[in-house]
Design a protein around this motif. Structure first.
Motif, PDB file in Angstrom:
ATOM      1  N   LYS A 116      18.422   9.765  42.541  1.00 18.37           N
ATOM      2  CA  LYS A 116      16.957   9.645  42.630  1.00 18.37           C
ATOM      3  C   LYS A 116      16.401  10.583  43.703  1.00 18.37           C
ATOM      4  O   LYS A 116      15.343  11.184  43.531  1.00 18.37           O
ATOM      5  CB  LYS A 116      16.563   8.203  42.988  1.00 18.37           C
ATOM      6  N   LEU A 117      17.128  10.692  44.803  1.00 20.67           N
ATOM      7  CA  LEU A 117      16.661  11.548  45.896  1.00 20.67           C
ATOM      8  C   LEU A 117      16.704  13.022  45.476  1.00 20.67           C
ATOM      9  O   LEU A 117      15.785  13.787  45.772  1.00 20.67           O
ATOM     10  CB  LEU A 117      17.507  11.291  47.154  1.00 20.67           C
ATOM     11  N   VAL A 118      17.764  13.408  44.768  1.00 13.79           N
ATOM     12  CA  VAL A 118      17.840  14.798  44.268  1.00 13.79           C
ATOM     13  C   VAL A 118      16.650  15.074  43.352  1.00 13.79           C
ATOM     14  O   VAL A 118      15.973  16.102  43.480  1.00 13.79           O
ATOM     15  CB  VAL A 118      19.180  15.045  43.514  1.00 13.79           C
ATOM     16  N   GLU A 119      16.352  14.113  42.454  1.00 10.25           N
ATOM     17  CA  GLU A 119      15.221  14.302  41.530  1.00 10.25           C
ATOM     18  C   GLU A 119      13.903  14.416  42.296  1.00 10.25           C
ATOM     19  O   GLU A 119      13.059  15.241  41.973  1.00 10.25           O
ATOM     20  CB  GLU A 119      15.163  13.145  40.528  1.00 10.25           C
ATOM     21  N   LYS A 120      13.765  13.591  43.330  1.00 14.34           N
ATOM     22  CA  LYS A 120      12.522  13.624  44.122  1.00 14.34           C
ATOM     23  C   LYS A 120      12.380  14.973  44.840  1.00 14.34           C
ATOM     24  O   LYS A 120      11.313  15.598  44.798  1.00 14.34           O
ATOM     25  CB  LYS A 120      12.518  12.470  45.140  1.00 14.34           C
ATOM     26  N   LEU A 121      13.469  15.412  45.472  1.00 18.56           N
ATOM     27  CA  LEU A 121      13.406  16.688  46.204  1.00 18.56           C
ATOM     28  C   LEU A 121      13.048  17.820  45.251  1.00 18.56           C
ATOM     29  O   LEU A 121      12.256  18.711  45.581  1.00 18.56           O
ATOM     30  CB  LEU A 121      14.747  16.980  46.886  1.00 18.56           C
TER      31      LEU A 121
END
Ligand code: PMV
Length: 319
Positions: free
Chosen positions: A259-264
């Motif tokens: 999720k964090l990769v997608e957000k970044l």
């Protein structure tokens, strides 16, 4: 006399997940990998009174040495050698970043054996030999990008170099979610995955995805390389989730990292993820983003190790 070989770990961007022949380790699909500079194994071979395997200076008993000793038996039978052998391996993987993989281990062992007995093998022959220890090891013979062509028998299933010194801005960040050994080995996972209704489409898509990845690498198209790698990893993990019985290597923090990769990425810090047979997440990005991504991840995962890597070299003989 002693011979030592060094092999670097590789990460598959197009993954091997399914065997056509378990004994010969012939895969159902071709795979493509990036060899990593930060993670490698040095393995030396010498003659002893008895067979023995030492890992990071520690003698390995029974279960932990079984696979290495079985591989030695295979090598000795193939080349009709009767010596008792001592294998000493040193894993240069800062802590266990989820990358202490069998790829560098069996590539280094195959290369030290070939050097010790002066076997005079070319790279393709060495790749075939490493494949018999662990499929992914067939690719660690080369630096940069390597392709393991699936082939159809022992002679045709080996890896070759796509580009040993790629001029592409590509970095990998290994996020160590969990150091514990994986609960389902890759051998078992691959066997179980065959029962998924999506296994056949997964195998059928391999050629298209491999060709797309090769084209993206030739064009030095980072966004394409990253997005194809991410899709390919998700396909592999979707098969595990839909197998009978279903299983997954994901842990809660794996999802959090995804999720964090997608957000970044949505926020403009371009990065993609890939995941192997374990909970750890590997992020693909450009050099200029490494510092920022590391900082953000360290805030979100205070106890987690993050190690960055670039392209690593192929096999070498050290002494
Ligand atoms: O060859 P093994 O047993 O290390 O299996 C490798 C499986 C994956 O890492 C998930 C994919 C790959 O191609 O390396």
């Amino acid at each position: 006399m002693k011979k030592t070989a060094r092999a670097h770990t590789n990460i598959a961007l197009i993954k091997y997940w399914g065997k056509a022949d378990a004994k010969l380790r012939i895969p159902l699909m071709s795979s493509l990998s990036m060899t990593l500079d930060a993670f490698y194994t040095d393995t030396s071979l010498e003659i002893g009174e008895e067979d023995g395997f030492y890992l990071n200076g520690q003698f390995q008993y029974e279960e932990s040495s079984r696979r290495v000793l079985a591989y030695l038996d295979f090598l000795r039978e193939k080349y009709q050698i009767n010596d008792k052998l001592i294998v000493k391996s040193q894993n240069h993987v800062p802590t266990s970043a989820g990358l202490a993989s069998s790829s560098s281990a069996f590539a280094a062992l195959a290369a030290s054996f070939a050097a010790f007995y002066d076997l005079d093998l070319d790279k393709a022959q060495l790749s075939r030999l490493a494949r018999m220890g662990s499929g992914s090891a067939s690719r660690s013979i080369y630096g940069g990008f390597a392709i393991w062509q699936k082939g159809f028998d022992d002679a045709s299933s080996y890896a070759f170099a796509l580009d040993e010194e790629p001029d592409i801005d590509l970095q990998l960040l290994a996020v160590e979610i969990n150091q514990n050994p994986k609960k389902i080995s890759s051998t078992q996972g691959m066997q179980q995955a065959i029962s998924s209704p999506f296994f056949k489409p997964w195998v059928e898509r391999n050629e298209v995805e491999l060709n797309e990845m090769v084209a993206a690498i030739r064009k030095k198209d980072f966004s394409k390389i990253g997005s194809i790698a991410e899709l390919n990893a998700n396909e592999m993990h979707a098969i595990n989730l839909t197998a009978k019985p279903e299983f997954t290597y994901f842990e809660p923090n794996t999802i959090k990292a995804i999720k964090l990769v997608e957000k970044l990425r949505n926020d403009g810090l371009e990065c993609y993820y890939t995941i192997d047979a374990g909970p750890n997440v590997k992020i693909l990005t450009k050099l200029k983003n490494v510092k920022d991504i590391k900082e953000i991840f360290m805030k979100e995962f205070p106890n987690v190790n993050i190690i960055s890597a670039g392209f690593g070299p192929g096999i070498s003989i050290l002494d």
